[in-house]
Each structure stands twice: as structure tokens, then as C-alpha cells.
Write an enzyme that holds these catalytic residues in place. Structure first.
Site, mmCIF file in Angstrom:
data_model
loop_
_atom_site.group_PDB
_atom_site.id
_atom_site.type_symbol
_atom_site.label_atom_id
_atom_site.label_comp_id
_atom_site.label_asym_id
_atom_site.label_seq_id
_atom_site.Cartn_x
_atom_site.Cartn_y
_atom_site.Cartn_z
ATOM 1 N N GLY A 1 0.782 -1.243 0.000
ATOM 2 C CA GLY A 1 0.000 0.000 0.000
ATOM 3 C C GLY A 1 0.810 1.287 0.000
ATOM 4 N N GLU A 2 1.903 1.336 0.732
ATOM 5 C CA GLU A 2 2.675 2.572 0.853
ATOM 6 C C GLU A 2 3.953 2.548 0.018
ATOM 7 O OE1 GLU A 2 2.341 3.901 5.354
ATOM 8 O OE2 GLU A 2 2.374 1.734 5.107
HETATM 9 N N1 MCN Z 1 -1.972 -6.477 -2.054
HETATM 10 C C1 MCN Z 1 -1.671 -7.525 -2.907
HETATM 11 N N2 MCN Z 1 -0.613 -8.360 -2.636
HETATM 12 C C2 MCN Z 1 0.144 -8.173 -1.527
HETATM 13 C C3 MCN Z 1 -0.159 -7.127 -0.632
HETATM 14 C C4 MCN Z 1 -1.244 -6.298 -0.920
HETATM 15 O O1 MCN Z 1 -2.349 -7.720 -3.932
HETATM 16 N N3 MCN Z 1 1.174 -8.971 -1.309
HETATM 17 C C5 MCN Z 1 -3.044 -5.516 -2.399
HETATM 18 C C6 MCN Z 1 -4.408 -5.898 -1.830
HETATM 19 O O2 MCN Z 1 -5.426 -5.466 -2.700
HETATM 20 C C7 MCN Z 1 -4.449 -5.110 -0.526
HETATM 21 C C8 MCN Z 1 -3.713 -3.843 -0.900
HETATM 22 O O3 MCN Z 1 -2.718 -4.258 -1.861
HETATM 23 O O4 MCN Z 1 -5.778 -4.834 -0.136
HETATM 24 C C9 MCN Z 1 -3.011 -3.123 0.272
HETATM 25 O O5 MCN Z 1 -2.358 -4.050 1.078
HETATM 26 P P1 MCN Z 1 -1.301 -3.651 2.216
HETATM 27 O O6 MCN Z 1 -0.026 -3.250 1.607
HETATM 28 O O7 MCN Z 1 -1.277 -4.757 3.210
HETATM 29 O O8 MCN Z 1 -1.898 -2.347 2.914
HETATM 30 P P2 MCN Z 1 -3.089 -2.303 3.997
HETATM 31 O O9 MCN Z 1 -4.157 -3.208 3.611
HETATM 32 O O10 MCN Z 1 -2.505 -2.400 5.373
HETATM 33 O O11 MCN Z 1 -3.643 -0.825 3.736
HETATM 34 C C10 MCN Z 1 -3.045 0.284 4.329
HETATM 35 C C11 MCN Z 1 -2.139 1.028 3.368
HETATM 36 C C12 MCN Z 1 -1.692 2.279 4.021
HETATM 37 S S1 MCN Z 1 -0.819 2.095 5.453
HETATM 38 C C13 MCN Z 1 -2.036 3.509 3.522
HETATM 39 S S2 MCN Z 1 -1.452 4.906 4.285
HETATM 40 C C14 MCN Z 1 -2.849 3.595 2.344
HETATM 41 C C15 MCN Z 1 -2.783 2.406 1.493
HETATM 42 O O12 MCN Z 1 -2.829 1.251 2.137
HETATM 43 N N4 MCN Z 1 -3.992 4.308 2.335
HETATM 44 C C16 MCN Z 1 -4.874 4.126 1.293
HETATM 45 N N5 MCN Z 1 -3.464 2.452 0.324
HETATM 46 C C17 MCN Z 1 -4.594 3.192 0.254
HETATM 47 N N6 MCN Z 1 -5.444 3.049 -0.792
HETATM 48 C C18 MCN Z 1 -6.601 3.751 -0.793
HETATM 49 N N7 MCN Z 1 -7.453 3.569 -1.836
HETATM 50 N N8 MCN Z 1 -6.937 4.616 0.203
HETATM 51 C C19 MCN Z 1 -6.107 4.821 1.244
HETATM 52 O O13 MCN Z 1 -6.439 5.643 2.219
HETATM 53 MO MO1 MOS Z 2 -0.597 4.172 6.558
HETATM 54 S S1 MOS Z 2 0.121 6.104 6.829
HETATM 55 O O1 MOS Z 2 0.540 3.474 7.673
HETATM 56 O O2 MOS Z 2 -2.065 4.310 7.485
#
Ligand code: MCN
Ligand code: MOS
Length: 763
Positions: free
Chosen positions: A729-730
Site C-alpha cells: 500500500g505505501e
Molecule cells: N496487495 C496484494 N498483494 C500483496 C499485498 C497487498 O495484492 N502482497 C493488495 C491488496 O489489494 C491489498 C492492498 O494491496 O488490499 C493493500 O495491502 P497492504 O499493503 O497490506 O496495505 P493495507 O491493507 O494495510 O492498507 C493500508 C495502506 C496504508 S498504510 C495507507 S497509508 C494507504 C494504502 O494502504 N492508504 C490508502 N493504500 C490506500 N489506498 C486507498 N485507496 N486509500 C487509502 O487511504
Molecule cells: Mo498508513 S500512513 O501506515 O495508514
């Protein structure tokens, strides 16, 4: 081989072809498009009153008096609250475990620490009545001198934060180095600005039972915030947040306005709705603090890094601590034998800053990756080649081996797709008419965190499946990928799986922050679904009503059919009917045995304690990416346009490449905004935020975004996480701004070290 092992193996064998790894579209997409997705403030709660906040108009000082009389007499008004008549709450620690001072907490300030601070609130029958009455609240302030930003000389040098990193002898190495790059890099205040502003409906069903509808990145953490404030058991607070219009870090905690609405609801014994306006989002949540970093890099003439010396600082609030951890990327990106980083925080009159997509990592990479480009120019070495020469075998900070680090593959794939070999390294050497063309690159990274998670999986009589978790989906794809995980483990189609998220009554999940949620919840759902599958198979093998009883030693499930190795079988729903089972329901977690029975179990889901546990893992776990960017700079006007982006990323196994790609592109788009547009501007006289709207605070929109090509070079990394994924995600926001700044240097010969890059910097 146990059933579980067999089935796990089968899951792996279908990698890429099975539901896991498929590019399914978002399960929540149709509901959102049709307006059927209910966001927090759209929940129907009978008899809800409306709350409007009154904010400080000075940036420092104190409240002398609040005259509530006119507002109280205004039509429809039920209550006017300030610090003197509000219910007092119990204090609670912040995100990092810092406790506020004092025995009691009230969200209504009497000592003013920032402009726009919550001072009073009005509750009325309608929003219009509450708004009108809020204007009648007379607050007398005694203003004190404001230190609006760190540019104010009286801000001072700030306070050191005890997170020093040291190894080797950087002073000696810098003194002996053939080449030293020394510069200061600055990033401005940036605001998260999710499309859905903050807000909530607070509803006390009884004096000790609260339901809150509020957008949340952390259902359990926020339920815990309310429970602690009001001194009620965690179980008595229900936070509901099925859909969230983005958060980017800003929705992980209940904020002062949240407390205000909950207090009003409690005092009035009526549900209370509070919608934060767009301008108020700039004072309700602090965004990424301004940062400035002094970096010294010493190297040999042939480009071997000898030392990095890094001093970082960020603004924090006068009455609270937020650390933008700036030493996080500088300390692990390159092989360097001598290293030092220091961190300071400088209190100013601002609302407390907070997490914003890749906190720490993002500005840390801006400094390091800009400086690496400066070094490459100084040495006359290609910037990709310079990085290759400093690729570390092991994590230079911890000495641990990488779980995986495919950055060299990323350089190769992205530079090939971009056509990097055709780059003329001389600044200003490439042009198209009156546009100067610049090609720049930089690297990004994000750590892999892993907290525990819980999940419940149900197989229903009709063969459909439910997955339950208090995890959330803020546009990331959690609904979709958890359906894929359950489908993969159970051998059913993903369409047959319904995922229920966003309710603290469901099984526990930690914060959707630090890009950890996907990996940890995939593991929890995978484990639970495998257990459910074992139970289904046991039913088929052993139940007297099962047509498959005693037909085989084991059974397989695929495409919703359960069958013997010879292929005789029936649909899952037929087996449920034949055996008279209404439901198979199982709950599992990914906690170690000792934590499962611990009294502090809840803490692992409601504090960041769970995230820290990765420190005893024997490998260093990070995602990586390499951005290659083309900019076009108008020679006469100094305007910068990003015209092409190619990014290659190693985030391990992607559970859903379509959704991961959307995450990567979202990060890249935000990186464009960071480099060229975003800047929170504060009035130095009174600390008022001048850019508190979407016209003055500019973010990247369609016209700013070119074609973006992303290439995944990741391979399943089972040393990083149970299902082989890394952080997504980040990841891609990190390194994007320096890639653009480096491209601007290549186009113009001008090194911009303070973001955003303005046209005035370039003409
Ligand atoms: N994913 C995947 N394969 C992986 C990991 C993740 O396909 N190995 C895809 C999945 O669709 C998953 C997405 O990526 O739902 C995000 O996964 P992850 O990296 O685990 O992130 P989180 O689910 O913990 O989401 C939080 C992260 C953070 S910290 C911020 S800041 C952020 C982000 O996600 N804010 C967002 N992406 C965002 N996207 C949207 N649309 N809106 C936000 O506010
Ligand atoms: Mo993401 S800034 O760690 O919610």
C-alpha cells in the site's frame, strides 16, 4: 502428509492460476458505483442530533471565557459544550504510547496550542440550526505569541528523540572520503485529504454501551479509544465502518471531535452526528509534518559509499509528540560501513501531525535518493550503476539477511522498459522544442510488519462461504483478497465467498497501517479456511449421511465440489444437505500459543505492540521499488510536467495484481503531488492554515498524471510472510518525489532540495 499440508501444497500449486493471484475486480466496486455502499455518516440512526464545532481563532494563548447564552437560546439547540461544562473523560496514550498530562481529558481546549483547535460545540435538531448557533458562541481569547512553523526563529532547534543509530566511525570515514556530498533537504507540511472527510455518529444505547459509525482504519483501536475515554469495557463499544473513503493514515484513531460527539450523545442520551467540513480536516488531523534533513555522504571516486551522516528533524505540536522517523531508509538502503543518524522534533503551534502514507520512509528517501543523484553527478557515474555498486548483501543496520531483495531485477526491468540506456547524462542535453526533457530515477522501500489477526470462516448449507473480520477496506481491496484467500483454501469460487468487515463485533484485527493488513489477514483467513476445509472433508469421510463415506482416505475440494481421488463426488451444498449440517463455523488466529491465553491479548490488536514483535525475526523484511521518470520542463515558463513513469516493484507475491497495481499507481500519483504541488501553508502571524481547502492545497489530479507503467519483479517470499506477500500500500509513494526532482535536475541543471518544486525555482 496431513490434510492441511496436502491442501496447502495444492494452494501453492495453483499460484497464479487459482483464485489467489488472480486479477479479480473489486468485490465492493458495484455497491460503490450504485450508491449502495453505506459510509459512516449515511447510516440511518433515528433521532440523531447534529453537532457543529467552534474553533479557536488564535494560534496560541488561552480561552478567557465562553459565552454560551445566545447559542443556547437559539432555535433547536439542545446543548452548548465547552471545557467548563463538558463531561470529563479519562486520558489515554497516543499512537506511540505517550500519555497526556493531567488526570482528566477534555477535547475542548482552555489552553490554546493551535489555530482551529476545538473550543466548543453546539448540538441542535438540524445541521442548519447547529451551524447558526455555533456562530453565536462568543469565545474570548487571550492571544499569546505564535510559533507557526519552524521557519520562525523562536522555534529553536527542538528536542532530540532517542532513536540514534550508529555504527562504524562516520567522522573519520567522511574526513578520509575522496568525495563528500553535503546538503539539506526539506519537505513541507502535507495533508492526507481522503475524499471522505472525517466525522461520526455516536449512539449510546445505554449509559455504558456505545455504538459509533465512523470511518476507521482501525476498528479495534478506535473502539479501545472510546472505551478508555469513557471507562467502559472494550466489548461495550461497537465501531462500525464497512466502507471508508480513504484515510492514508489519518483515520486510525478517534480524534478530539470524535470525543466531542460521543460526549454530547452521552450527556443528551440521543445519537449525535458530527461531520467535519473540508476546511476542518486541516485542523482535525495534522498530516505529515514538515521535515528537514541534513545529509552528508562520503564515497570513493569509483562510487563506493564510505559513510552516511544524517540529521533529521520534523515539526510536532506544542502539546504532543509525533516523530516522522527520518532515519529509516538512509540506514538500510545501501551498503555502508560507517553510519550515524539523529532525529529531532521541533514543537510549533499546530494540530498534532500524524501518519501519512509511508511516514518516515517517504521523506527519508527524498533526502537519500536526492543525495545519491548528486553523488552520481559529482562522480560522473550513471545513477543506476552507482546504486548497483552499493547494493548490500545483508541489511547494513541489523546484519540480518534479506528475506528477499530484488532491487537489481527492478533496475534491470524498469531501465529496459524505460529506455534508460538512451539517456544523455549531461543536464539540459535532451529537448523537444522549447521543452527540456529530464530523465531521473530513484528507489523506494517499505518494511514488512506483521501483527497477529483473527478470522471466522463459515460454510453455509447452500455451499456459500462467509469470512468475518474487524479488518477494514479503505479502497485497498481487503474485501476482494480475503474472498480470494478463503476461496483458494476451500476450493470454491471467489464469487461464493462473502467477506464481512468493518465492525468491532467481528473477530479482532490490528491497524490497517504500515501496509501490513493484507499479509496478516491473508494468513489468518488462510489458516481458518484450511481448518474449515478439514472439517468439511472429515464430514465427507466420516458422517453416516455422506455418500463419500469410506470411499477414500482423503477427499479433495475444487470448484465447489468435494470428491475422491478417483473423481466421484458431489457439490459442497449437497454434502451439507446429506449430512444435515446447517453450517460449519470456525475461528482461528495467528497468535503464538503464549499470547493466545494472555491477559494482554487485546493489546496486540488495540496498540502498535503487535507490530513491534517482528524485531525478533531472523531476516530483514522489506519491499523495494525503482522509479524511472521523464519530466518536461517548459524553458520559458518553468512549468514541470511528468510525462512518463516506469516503476518496477518487488512486493513479493501479489495476491491480486490488479489491486496491487492500483495501489502502486495511487502511490506514484501521490508522489507526483508531493514533488510538484502539495504544500500546507500557515500564516506566520497567527498559525492559521491558509491552504485549508482543495483549491489552495493542490493535489495531483488527472491532468497531472501521465501513463504509468508498473512491473512486478516480486517472487513469493515465505520468509517475509506466511503467504509470501510483502508490503504494497505505501511502497510506491516512497522514492517518487526524488525521482522527479532528479529528472528536473537532469532537464535543467537545477537541484531543488525543498519541495514542492515551483516554477519560480526553474526560471
Ligand atoms: N496487495 C496484494 N498483494 C500483496 C499485498 C497487498 O495484492 N502482497 C493488495 C491488496 O489489494 C491489498 C492492498 O494491496 O488490499 C493493500 O495491502 P497492504 O499493503 O497490506 O496495505 P493495507 O491493507 O494495510 O492498507 C493500508 C495502506 C496504508 S498504510 C495507507 S497509508 C494507504 C494504502 O494502504 N492508504 C490508502 N493504500 C490506500 N489506498 C486507498 N485507496 N486509500 C487509502 O487511504
Ligand atoms: Mo498508513 S500512513 O501506515 O495508514
Amino acid at each position: 502428509m496431513s490434510l492441511t499440508e496436502l491442501n496447502t501444497k495444492r494452494g501453492d500449486a495453483t499460484d497464479g492460476a487459482g483464485p489467489l493471484g488472480n486479477a479479480l475486480s473489486r468485490a465492493d466496486g458495484p455497491a460503490k458505483v450504485k450508491g449502495q455502499a453505506t459510509y459512516a455518516l449515511e447510516h440511518k440512526v433515528d433521532d440523531a442530533l447534529h453537532c457543529v464545532i467552534v474553533q479557536s481563532t488564535v494560534g496560541a494563548g488561552r480561552v478567557v471565557s465562553v459565552d454560551r447564552a445566545a447559542a443556547e437560546a437559539s432555535p433547536g439547540v439542545h446543548l452548548v459544550l465547552d471545557s467548563t461544562n463538558s463531561l470529563k473523560l479519562r486520558p489515554q496514550p497516543d499512537f506511540f504510547g505517550n500519555w497526556p498530562t493531567g488526570e482528566e481529558y477534555t477535547p475542548f481546549a482552555s489552553d490554546i496550542t493551535h489555530n482551529g483547535q476545538l473550543v466548543a460545540a453546539v448540538v441542535a435538531d438540524t445541521l442548519e440550526e447547529a451551524r447558526a448557533a455555533a456562530r453565536l458562541v462568543r469565545v474570548e481569547f487571550e492571544a499569546a505569541t505564535v510559533v507557526a512553523t519552524r521557519d520562525d526563529p523562536s522555534a529553536g532547534p527542538g528536542n532530540p528523540v532517542p532513536m540514534d543509530k550508529d555504527w562504524g566511525d562516520p567522522d573519520a570515514a567522511l574526513a578520509a572520503a575522496e568525495v563528500v556530498i553535503e546538503a539539506t533537504y526539506e519537505t513541507p507540511r502535507e495533508y492526507n485529504l481522503p475524499i471522505e472527510p472525517h466525522g461520526l455518529i455516536a449512539h449510546w444505547e445505554a449509559d455504558d454501551r456505545l455504538t459509533v459509525y465512523e470511518p476507521s482504519q482501525w476498528i479495534d483501536g478506535m473502539a479501545n479509544n472510546y472505551a478508555a475515554w469513557f471507562g467502559v469495557p472494550f466489548e461495550n463499544v461497537r465501531v462500525v465502518s464497512p466502507f471508508i473513503g480513504g484515510g492514508f493514515g489519518s483515520k486510525a484513531q478517534a480524534l478530539p471531535h470524535s470525543a466531542a460527539a460521543a460526549i454530547a450523545a452521552r450527556m443528551l442520551r440521543r445519537p449525535v452526528k458530527l461531520a467535519v467540513t473540508r476546511p476542518q480536516t486541516f485542523t482535525a488531523y495534522g498530516g505529515r509534518p514538515a521535515t528537514w534533513q541534513q545529509l552528508r555522504i562520503g564515497a570513493t571516486r569509483d562510487g563506493k559509499l564510505l559513510a552516511i551522516d544524517h540529521d533529521g528533524a520534523n515539526e510536532t505540536a506544542a502539546d504532543g509528540t509525533f516523530v516522522e522517523t527520518l532515519g529509516v531508509v538512509t540506514s538500510m538502503m545501501y551498503d555502508v560501513a560507517n553510519f550515524r543518524s539523529r532525529q529531532r522534533i521541533v514543537p510549533v503551534n499546530t494540530v498534532l501531525p500524524g501518519a501519512f502514507r509511508a511516514p518516515g520512509k517517504n521523506p527519508s528517501a527524498f533526502a537519500l535518493e536526492s543525495a545519491m543523484d548528486e553523488l552520481a553527478v559529482e562522480l560522473g557515474i550513471d545513477p543506476v550503476e552507482l546504486r548497483r555498486r552499493n547494493e548490500p548483501e545483508v541489511d547494513p543496520e541489523t546484519g540480518k539477511p534479506w528475506s528477499s531483495r530484488r532491487l537489481l531485477d527492478a533496475y534491470a526491468a524498469a531501465s529496459e522498459a524505460f529506455g534508460w540506456s538512451r539517456r544523455d547524462p549531461r543536464p539540459g542535453s535532451m529537448r523537444d522544442g522549447h521543452e527540456l526533457i529530464g530523465w531521473g530515477m530513484a528507489v523506494g522501500t517499505h518494511p514488512v510488519y506483521s501483527s497477529p489477526g483473527e478470522a471466522t470462516v463459515r460454510i453455509l448449507a447452500d455451499g456459500s462461504v462467509e469470512v468475518l473480520s474487524s479488518a477494514i477496506d479503505m479502497g485497498t481491496g481487503t474485501y476482494t483478497i480475503l474472498a480470494q484467500a478463503a476461496a483458494d483454501a476451500l476450493g470454491v469460487r471467489a464469487e461464493r465467498v462473502t467477506v464481512r468487515l468493518g465492525d468491532s463485533r467481528l473477530p479482532r484485527a490490528p491497524v490497517a497501517g504500515g501496509s501490513q493488513l493484507a499479509n496478516l489477514m491473508m494468513a489468518a483467513v488462510h489458516k481458518t479456511a484450511l481448518a474449515a476445509r478439514d472439517e468439511l472433508i472429515a464430514l465427507g469421510l466420516n458422517h453416516p449421511g455422506s455418500p463419500l463415506r469410506d470411499r477414500a482416505n482423503t477427499l479433495f475440494i475444487s470448484e465447489g465440489r468435494i470428491s475422491t481421488p478417483r473423481g466421484e463426488g458431489l457439490a459442497v451444498e449437497e454434502l451439507m444437505t446429506a449430512t444435515g449440517r446447517e453450517i460449519i463455523e470456525l475461528s482461528r488466529d495467528t497468535l503464538p500459543e503464549a499470547d493466545r491465553s494472555s491477559d494482554d491479548r487485546l493489546k496486540l490488536f488495540t496498540t502498535v505492540a503487535g507490530m513491534e514483535r517482528g524485531t525478533n525475526i531472523p531476516v530483514s523484511r522489506h519491499s523495494f521499488c525503482a522509479h524511472f521518470v521523464e519530466v518536461r520542463v517548459d524553458e520559458d515558463f518553468g512549468t514541470v510536467r511528468v510525462s512518463r513513469v516506469v516503476t518496477a516493484l518487488d512486493a513479493g507475491r501479489l495476491y491480486n495484481p490488479k489491486l496491487a497495481d492500483s495501489q502502486f499507481k495511487g502511490g506514484i500519483v501521490m508522489g507526483i503531488g508531493m514533488a510538484l504541488l502539495e504544500e500546507g501553508v500557515t500564516d506566520p502571524r497567527n498559525g492559521r492554515i491558509l491552504s485549508a481547502n482543495l483549491a489552495d492545497y493542490r493535489i495531483a489530479t488527472n491532468a497531472d498524471v501521465p501513463h504509468i507503467e508498473t512491473i512486478s519483479v516480486g517472487k513469493p517470499d515465505y520468509d517475509a510472510t506466511p503467504l509470501g506477500g510483502k508490503a504494497v500500500g505505501e511502497l510506491a509513494i516512497v522514492g517518487m518525489a526524488p525521482a522527479i526532482a532528479n529528472a528536473v535536475f537532469h532537464a535543467t541543471g537545477k537541484r531543488i532540495r525543498r519541495l514542492p518544486i515551483r516554477l519560480s525555482n526553474l526560471i
